[in-house]
Scaffold this active site. Structure first.
Site, PDB file in Angstrom:
ATOM      1  N   ILE A 174       0.767  -1.100   0.028  1.00  0.00           N
ATOM      2  CA  ILE A 174       0.145   0.126  -0.144  1.00  0.00           C
ATOM      3  C   ILE A 174       0.791   1.292  -0.057  1.00  0.00           C
ATOM      4  O   ILE A 174       0.317   2.462  -0.292  1.00  0.00           O
ATOM      5  CB  ILE A 174      -1.104   0.032   1.331  1.00  0.00           C
ATOM      6  CG1 ILE A 174      -0.261  -0.282   2.668  1.00  0.00           C
ATOM      7  CG2 ILE A 174      -2.033  -1.097   1.045  1.00  0.00           C
ATOM      8  CD1 ILE A 174      -1.155   0.106   3.755  1.00  0.00           C
ATOM      9  N   GLY A 175       2.228   1.218   0.162  1.00  0.00           N
ATOM     10  CA  GLY A 175       2.893   2.473   0.269  1.00  0.00           C
ATOM     11  C   GLY A 175       4.388   2.272   0.288  1.00  0.00           C
ATOM     12  O   GLY A 175       4.949   0.936   0.761  1.00  0.00           O
ATOM     13  N   LYS A 176       5.124   3.260   0.740  1.00  0.00           N
ATOM     14  CA  LYS A 176       6.436   3.470   1.506  1.00  0.00           C
ATOM     15  C   LYS A 176       6.772   4.416   2.308  1.00  0.00           C
ATOM     16  O   LYS A 176       6.229   5.380   2.173  1.00  0.00           O
ATOM     17  CB  LYS A 176       7.393   3.441   0.059  1.00  0.00           C
ATOM     18  CG  LYS A 176       8.885   3.349   0.465  1.00  0.00           C
ATOM     19  CD  LYS A 176       9.711   3.174  -1.051  1.00  0.00           C
ATOM     20  CE  LYS A 176      11.305   3.075  -0.518  1.00  0.00           C
ATOM     21  NZ  LYS A 176      11.950   3.060  -1.828  1.00  0.00           N
ATOM     22  N   TYR A 236      11.804   4.129   5.545  1.00  0.00           N
ATOM     23  CA  TYR A 236      12.848   3.222   5.913  1.00  0.00           C
ATOM     24  C   TYR A 236      12.165   1.609   5.589  1.00  0.00           C
ATOM     25  O   TYR A 236      12.996   1.051   5.918  1.00  0.00           O
ATOM     26  CB  TYR A 236      13.346   3.188   7.385  1.00  0.00           C
ATOM     27  CG  TYR A 236      14.366   4.344   7.647  1.00  0.00           C
ATOM     28  CD1 TYR A 236      15.483   4.231   7.051  1.00  0.00           C
ATOM     29  CD2 TYR A 236      13.692   5.394   8.597  1.00  0.00           C
ATOM     30  CE1 TYR A 236      16.389   5.454   7.402  1.00  0.00           C
ATOM     31  CE2 TYR A 236      14.691   6.457   8.741  1.00  0.00           C
ATOM     32  CZ  TYR A 236      15.622   6.411   8.323  1.00  0.00           C
ATOM     33  OH  TYR A 236      16.591   7.542   8.484  1.00  0.00           O
ATOM     34  N   GLY A 237      11.151   1.868   4.742  1.00  0.00           N
ATOM     35  CA  GLY A 237      10.663   0.440   4.347  1.00  0.00           C
ATOM     36  C   GLY A 237       9.288   0.632   3.680  1.00  0.00           C
ATOM     37  O   GLY A 237       8.528   1.599   3.629  1.00  0.00           O
ATOM     38  N   VAL A 264       5.329  -0.270   3.038  1.00  0.00           N
ATOM     39  CA  VAL A 264       4.274  -0.711   3.827  1.00  0.00           C
ATOM     40  C   VAL A 264       3.202  -1.502   3.080  1.00  0.00           C
ATOM     41  O   VAL A 264       2.978  -1.535   1.860  1.00  0.00           O
ATOM     42  CB  VAL A 264       3.398   0.794   3.913  1.00  0.00           C
ATOM     43  CG1 VAL A 264       2.327   0.394   5.228  1.00  0.00           C
ATOM     44  CG2 VAL A 264       4.512   1.670   4.831  1.00  0.00           C
ATOM     45  N   ASP A 274       9.231  15.685  10.309  1.00  0.00           N
ATOM     46  CA  ASP A 274       8.798  15.287   8.558  1.00  0.00           C
ATOM     47  C   ASP A 274       7.424  15.520   8.465  1.00  0.00           C
ATOM     48  O   ASP A 274       6.724  14.551   7.668  1.00  0.00           O
ATOM     49  CB  ASP A 274       9.237  14.030   8.201  1.00  0.00           C
ATOM     50  CG  ASP A 274       9.438  13.620   6.821  1.00  0.00           C
ATOM     51  OD1 ASP A 274       9.425  14.734   6.195  1.00  0.00           O
ATOM     52  OD2 ASP A 274       9.636  12.608   6.330  1.00  0.00           O
TER      53      ASP A 274
END
Length: 232
Positions: free
Chosen positions: A27-29, A32-33, A35, A150
């Protein structure tokens, strides 16, 4: 509240995720990794998991994210944390799984872009609601001596029921009684406060939690790019 800086996480203390969770789709990024959406094998509930791999030595960013989620995810505007898991894999590399609340509504950036493609603009009342809820989440972090670092539309997610959640604490920082300011330039450039950017060139420059407020202000512009904004 938090473990002492530099205290390592013992991987073997975490359970194997495959006993509880099954990956459904990507589903995403995150910072650091990747998702993924996962299914709880026991009760059928769904969650999101950030998989960090391969893991050899945990760095301070990953450890900080784990500690922040563990300590501060009990707020309505911070993504819920369901636990850390450790998957041993000699062939492909070991993995750390951070299992989080699934926010099916996507990011507020996705919402704004979708409306823009349809020739629509986000209503001011909706923008105000998003910003207010994000501020409540940031206040929770700040009173607990934590800077997100962030803040941007992609890191503010929507739940199915319209809830607003801060996510991705991969570059967040904890403030202590002996260190009330930070001096590391991290974050996403267009959203970074001037004092954070200055740390790249000026070694004596520092910043505090107010940098998150600046970033949220830039996020407000991101959500309604057609409104004229007068620089200070």
């Amino acid at each position: 509240m938090f473990p002492q800086s530099g205290k390592s996480i013992v991987f073997d203390n975490f359970p194997d995720p495959t006993e509880t969770w099954e990956i459904i789709e990507t589903i995403g990024k995150g910072t650091y990794g990747k998702v993924y959406k996962v299914l709880n094998k026991a009760d059928g509930s769904k969650a999101a998991v950030k998989i960090l791999d391969p893991i050899h030595d945990i760095d301070e960013e990953i450890e900080a994210e784990y500690n922040i989620l563990k300590a501060l995810s009990d707020h309505a505007n911070v993504v819920k944390f369901y636990g850390m898991f450790y998957k041993k894999d000699v062939k492909c590399g070991d993995q750390l799984w951070l299992v989080l609340e699934l926010c099916n509504g996507g990011s507020v950036t996705d919402l704004a872009k979708g409306m823009l493609k349809r020739g629509e603009r986000m209503d001011e009342a909706i923008i105000a609601f998003i910003l207010h809820q994000a501020l409540m989440g940031l206040q929770h972090l700040h009173v607990n001596h934590t800077i997100h670092r962030d803040v941007k539309g992609n890191n503010i997610l929507l739940t199915t029921h319209g809830g607003i959640k801060l996510v991705d604490f991969g570059v967040s920082a904890q403030l202590t009684n002996t260190r009330l300011r930070r001096n590391t330039s991290v974050g996403t450039p267009f959203w970074m406060a001037p004092e954070v950017i200055a740390c790249e060139q000026q070694l004596d420059s520092t910043y505090d939690a107010r940098c998150d407020v600046w970033s949220l202000g830039i996020t407000a512009i991101e959500l309604d790019p057609h409104t004229p904004h007068t620089p200070c």
